[in-house]
Structures are given as structure tokens and as C-alpha cells.
Design an enzyme around this catalytic site. Structure first.
Site, PDB file in Angstrom:
ATOM      1  N   GLU A 122       0.819  -1.212   0.000  1.00 61.16           N
ATOM      2  CA  GLU A 122       0.000   0.000   0.000  1.00 61.16           C
ATOM      3  C   GLU A 122       0.859   1.270   0.000  1.00 61.16           C
ATOM      4  OE1 GLU A 122      -3.178  -0.871   2.771  1.00 61.16           O
ATOM      5  OE2 GLU A 122      -4.113   1.076   2.348  1.00 61.16           O
ATOM      6  N   LYS A 172     -12.975   2.015  -2.410  1.00 62.86           N
ATOM      7  CA  LYS A 172     -13.971   2.339  -1.381  1.00 62.86           C
ATOM      8  C   LYS A 172     -15.078   3.204  -1.981  1.00 62.86           C
ATOM      9  CE  LYS A 172     -10.972   2.474   2.728  1.00 62.86           C
ATOM     10  NZ  LYS A 172     -10.578   3.199   3.935  1.00 62.86           N
ATOM     11  N   HIS A 178       7.524 -26.400   2.797  1.00 62.73           N
ATOM     12  CA  HIS A 178       6.869 -27.547   2.171  1.00 62.73           C
ATOM     13  C   HIS A 178       5.894 -27.095   1.089  1.00 62.73           C
ATOM     14  CE1 HIS A 178       8.701 -30.032   5.290  1.00 62.73           C
ATOM     15  NE2 HIS A 178       8.525 -28.953   6.033  1.00 62.73           N
TER      16      HIS A 178
HETATM   17  O1  PA5 Z   1      -3.477   1.863   5.558  1.00 63.12           O
HETATM   18  C1  PA5 Z   1      -4.556   2.336   5.225  1.00 63.12           C
HETATM   19  O2  PA5 Z   1      -4.746   3.566   5.140  1.00 63.12           O
HETATM   20  C2  PA5 Z   1      -5.728   1.445   4.918  1.00 63.12           C
HETATM   21  O3  PA5 Z   1      -5.363   0.100   4.903  1.00 63.12           O
HETATM   22  C3  PA5 Z   1      -6.821   1.673   5.957  1.00 63.12           C
HETATM   23  O4  PA5 Z   1      -6.326   1.348   7.231  1.00 63.12           O
HETATM   24  C4  PA5 Z   1      -8.065   0.826   5.658  1.00 63.12           C
HETATM   25  O5  PA5 Z   1      -8.535   1.119   4.389  1.00 63.12           O
HETATM   26  C5  PA5 Z   1      -9.146   1.079   6.698  1.00 63.12           C
HETATM   27  O6  PA5 Z   1      -9.442   2.435   6.762  1.00 63.12           O
HETATM   28  P1  PA5 Z   1     -10.163   3.063   8.017  1.00 63.12           P
HETATM   29  O7  PA5 Z   1      -9.241   2.908   9.194  1.00 63.12           O
HETATM   30  O8  PA5 Z   1     -10.397   4.480   7.653  1.00 63.12           O
HETATM   31  O9  PA5 Z   1     -11.436   2.303   8.237  1.00 63.12           O
END
Ligand code: PA5
Length: 440
Positions: A275, A417, A304
Site C-alpha cells: 500500500e 472504497k 513444504h
Molecule cells: O493503511 C490504510 O490507510 C488502509 O489500509 C486503511 O487502514 C483501511 O482502508 C481502513 O481504513 P479506516 O481505518 O479508515 O477504516
């Protein structure tokens, strides 16, 4: 103390491709790593840079609030954590590694109805605390589970449901913060300049961990050590990964802990790198499509399965082992009459076997010219895990700087999203929803 074992990387020569010239390459890159370190510390003063995670281990006030709340929640036996992505993976990794026993934590970071049904059937509402975690306060998966659990609590407990629900979210913004305020719920803040996957040591991680009885002070203590050692440890491992990807054609980075309890850390590592580094554009706005592909593996289990590919498949992978110097608990293997075929194991321990497997794998890869290096932690305790977590965040930040991308946003994740909101008819997204349905 966390240590890097890098030797061996030099000898992974394959065909015309050379191994890393570690000493000279580290020397050549040192000034630029120092400059990146300085720039990250400087930029951390600007909240828009989303580098607040560097200062989180100093925030003892947030920790005090978390600990006070945890002490008052002695009545709870089970804690259900509702959250996804950065609001679940880092905390779950810590919980699995530390395995505290004061309460059982259940992480729900999916939308599969069956496990949710099963969990609801197992829990007693009177002794269950639900913690909804969302930085934005609006992620649909978390919101949906909140609806389910809110109704379940109220049906069973009436007005007392409020005592059984806490939220961790932005200090001011978002529907979850507003709801907590309106209903008078216990609420904890994720600092605005800390993004989801970098929020492990904010109440996102410390609240569930404190509830479960882990030593959260030690967690932060370890993280402060990682801050002090960032240039000496995280900058170096980031450079090695970067050089392997960019200059040695090793774009797949496998993170392979030895110890089942550390597998959650590998899953979070995959999230952190994917990410943060998988970006279409660099900081100047040019198209780059950067980012190594992270892969979570587990030793010895994946010896394995994946190991065959890692050793003999395409020459495109580098492996990062994570090993513990000592296991804490261990089990001695008894001598059993009739099973003399396994005599070589008699009197040894499970951990000795695990270590032999790790060393065997390291050597098998090395012999085949496959690069790997090892992160050593003393043991899976709070201080070591705190140091490892902050180290991994620093490593990601250095990698972001080396690739020249913004490691602290996630436009691809956010877009998915938005499309889901549109398809579900969320207010404000109707037009887009109509268009998507027409196109389908
Ligand atoms: O690292 C990130 O920004 C994402 O993985 C968010 O944590 C994830 O999309 C969840 O978002 P939120 O904490 O706003 O619900």
C-alpha cells in the site's frame, strides 16, 4: 535488540548478474540515506506529511488513557475488534506474536457472514467488549459489522450496550467520532497525521493489546529504540531491498518469519509495502508504476510449499527471514521406544528443530544464488515487537524515499472504497452509482 544479518548477499551471483557489493554500495549510498533520514525527521513537523508515527512512541498521555480504560474493563472476557486494513492487520500481528491471555481478542476484518454468525453464537454479550476501529470512521466493512454488533448488544443488554462499545477513530472527523460523541461512548484518537497501516502503536494497537494484558509501555519503549537506530538498521535493510529490486532484478520480496506467532507480522509487512510503495506516480508526478511485490510466507510451514519456487523458480525473488534468538516457552522432544527412527530428535526441542529448518533454508537458497538476509529479534516480547514494528515503518519510509514515491497515501485503496459506496447508494455518491450501474 534487533539486528540485521546481511552476510551472504555478496555471494548470490547468478550468470552475468552480480551479488550486492555490500560494503561499497552501503558506503556509496550512505550520504543519501542520511539525507533521507534528515528530510523525514524535518517533514514530520508538517502534519500533512503523515509522518506522525515517528512521534507516536513518545505519546505517553494516549497510553495512560488506554491503560486506565483497560483497567476498568476487567469485567470483559472477550474483545471483538472491528476494523480492516491498517485498522486490523498491525494490531492482530501484535496480538498473535505476544499472545497475552487476560482476554481473548477476535479480529473481524472481513465480510464473510458465516464466521460472524459463529462468533456471535459463541460470545456472551455480558462479558463482551466491542471495539470499532476506523481512522476515517466510514469504511463500509467496519460500519456493517458495527451495525450487527450494536444491535446484538442492545438486544441482549438494553441501555447498558454503551458500556460494551468503544471506538478508535480520528479525534474530530468522521461518522464514528460523531456517533461516539452523541452516545457518550468511550473514544480514543488516532492522530490525524498517522495513516492506517502506520497506526500500530496508537490506540489502534495499544487499546486491544492493553485489554488483552500485554505490556504496552514496553512496546513503546522498543519503538523508541527503533527511532534512535533507524539510520543504522532500517535505512540499511531498505537500501538492500531497493538495490535488489532496482539493480539486481529482484522485484518480489518474501518476508518469512520462523514462528507461527510471527506470521501476522508478515501479513502486515505485505500491507505496509504494497500500500505504501505500489504507486503509479512518483513525487514529481511522472508515471513510474513503482513498488516491489511483497509476499508473506511462514517458516517452516512454507518450506513444504513455496520454498521449491523460491529456490528453483524465476530469479526474481529476495527473502527476508525473521528469526528469534530464543523462543520463551519450548518443548523437549521425548525418547519413545519403537520410534528410534526419530532418534536424532530425542532430547532436542521444537525450537532447536525450527532453527535448524531456518538455517537449512537459508543455506539452500544461498547455494542456489538466491539472495536473502535475516532480521533477528531477541524474543517475541513487547519490547522486541515494538522495536520490530517501528523498524518496519522506518524501512517503508526509507523505501518510499528511495523510490521517490509518497509512501503515506493509498489512492488505489480509496478509489475502490468510493466505487463500493456508489454501488451501495451512499448519500453523495448517487450520480457515480447510476453511471456504474449503466456501465455494468
Ligand atoms: O493503511 C490504510 O490507510 C488502509 O489500509 C486503511 O487502514 C483501511 O482502508 C481502513 O481504513 P479506516 O481505518 O479508515 O477504516
Amino acid at each position: 535488540m534487533l539486528e540485521l544479518q546481511l552476510e551472504g548477499l555478496e555471494s548470490t551471483r547468478v550468470g552475468s548478474e552480480s551479488g550486492l557489493e555490500l560494503d561499497s554500495e552501503l558506503r556509496a549510498w550512505e550520504p543519501s540515506l542520511r539525507a533521507h533520514h534528515q528530510a523525514l525527521l524535518e517533514r514530520a513537523k508538517d502534519p500533512a506529511a503523515m509522518l506522525g508515527w515517528i512521534g507516536v512512541p513518545e505519546d505517553t498521555e494516549a497510553l495512560r488513557a488506554v491503560r486506565r480504560y483497560a483497567e476498568g474493563a476487567a469485567w470483559a472476557r472477550d474483545v471483538v475488534v472491528l476494523g480492516i486494513g491498517g485498522s486490523a492487520l498491525p494490531a492482530r500481528g501484535l496480538y498473535e506474536a505476544l499472545a497475552p491471555t487476560a482476554k481473548t481478542l477476535h479480529f473481524l476484518d472481513h465480510t464473510d457472514p458465516l464466521p460472524v454468525w459463529r462468533l456471535l453464537g459463541q460470545l456472551a454479550p455480558e462479558t463482551t467488549l466491542v471495539v470499532a476501529v476506523s481512522k476515517s470512521g466510514s469504511t463500509a466493512e467496519t460500519a456493517a459489522l458495527l451495525l450487527v454488533f450494536r444491535r446484538w448488544l442492545e438486544d441482549a443488554l438494553g441501555e447498558d450496550w454503551r458500556r460494551h462499545l468503544a471506538v478508535v477513530t480520528d479525534p474530530e472527523k468522521g461518522p464514528l467520532r460523531a456517533y461516539a460523541g452523541n452516545e457518550g461512548l468511550a473514544a480514543f484518537a488516532i492522530p490525524p497525521d498517522v495513516g492506517g497501516r502506520f497506526s500500530a502503536l496508537t490506540p489502534v494497537g495499544t487499546l486491544p493489546l492493553a485489554l488483552a494484558g500485554a505490556d504496552v509501555e514496553k512496546l513503546l519503549m522498543g519503538a523508541r529504540r527503533a527511532n534512535r537506530r533507524a539510520l543504522e538498521t532500517a535505512a540499511k535493510s531498505a537500501l538492500v531491498l531497493y538495490l535488489l529490486d532496482r539493480y539486481r532484478k529482484k522485484p518480489v520480496h518474501v518476508f518469512m518469519p520462523y514462528g507461527r506467532r510471527l506470521f501476522g507480522v508478515a501479513q502486515w509487512f505485505a500491507q505496509l509495502h504494497a500500500e505504501s510503495l505500489g504507486k503509479a506516480r512518483n513525487l514529481e508526478g511522472s508515471r513510474v508504476h513503482a513498488g516491489p511485490t511483497p509476499l508473506a510466507a511462514l517458516g517452516p510451514t512454507d518450506q513444504h510449499s513455496l520454498l521449491q519456487l523460491l529456490r528453483e523458480g524465476p530469479f526474481d525473488k529476495a527473502v527476508v527471514f525473521l528469526r528469534m534468538r530464543e523462543p520463551g516457552e519450548d518443548l523437549t522432544l521425548p525418547a519413545i521406544t519403537g520410534l528410534e527412527a526419530f532418534e536424532y530428535l530425542f532430547g532436542k526441542t521444537l525450537f532447536t528443530l525450527q532453527e535448524a529448518e531456518a538455517e537449512g533454508t537459508r543455506r539452500a537458497l544461498l547455494e542456489a544464488g538466491r539472495p536473502s538476509f535475516t532480521l533477528w529479534i531477541d524474543r517475541a516480547d513487547a519490547e522486541s515487537l515494538g522495536e520490530l514494528y517501528q523498524f518496519l515503518m522506518w524501512q517503508t519510509a526509507f523505501l518510499g524515499a528511495l523510490y521517490g514515491v509518497n509512501a503515506f497515501d493509498q489512492p488505489g485503496v480509496e478509489l475502490a472504497k468510493v466505487y463500493a459506496y456508489a454501488l451501495l447508494g451512499r448519500k453523495g455518491y448517487e450520480e457515480m452509482g447510476k453511471r456504474l450501474k449503466e456501465e455494468a
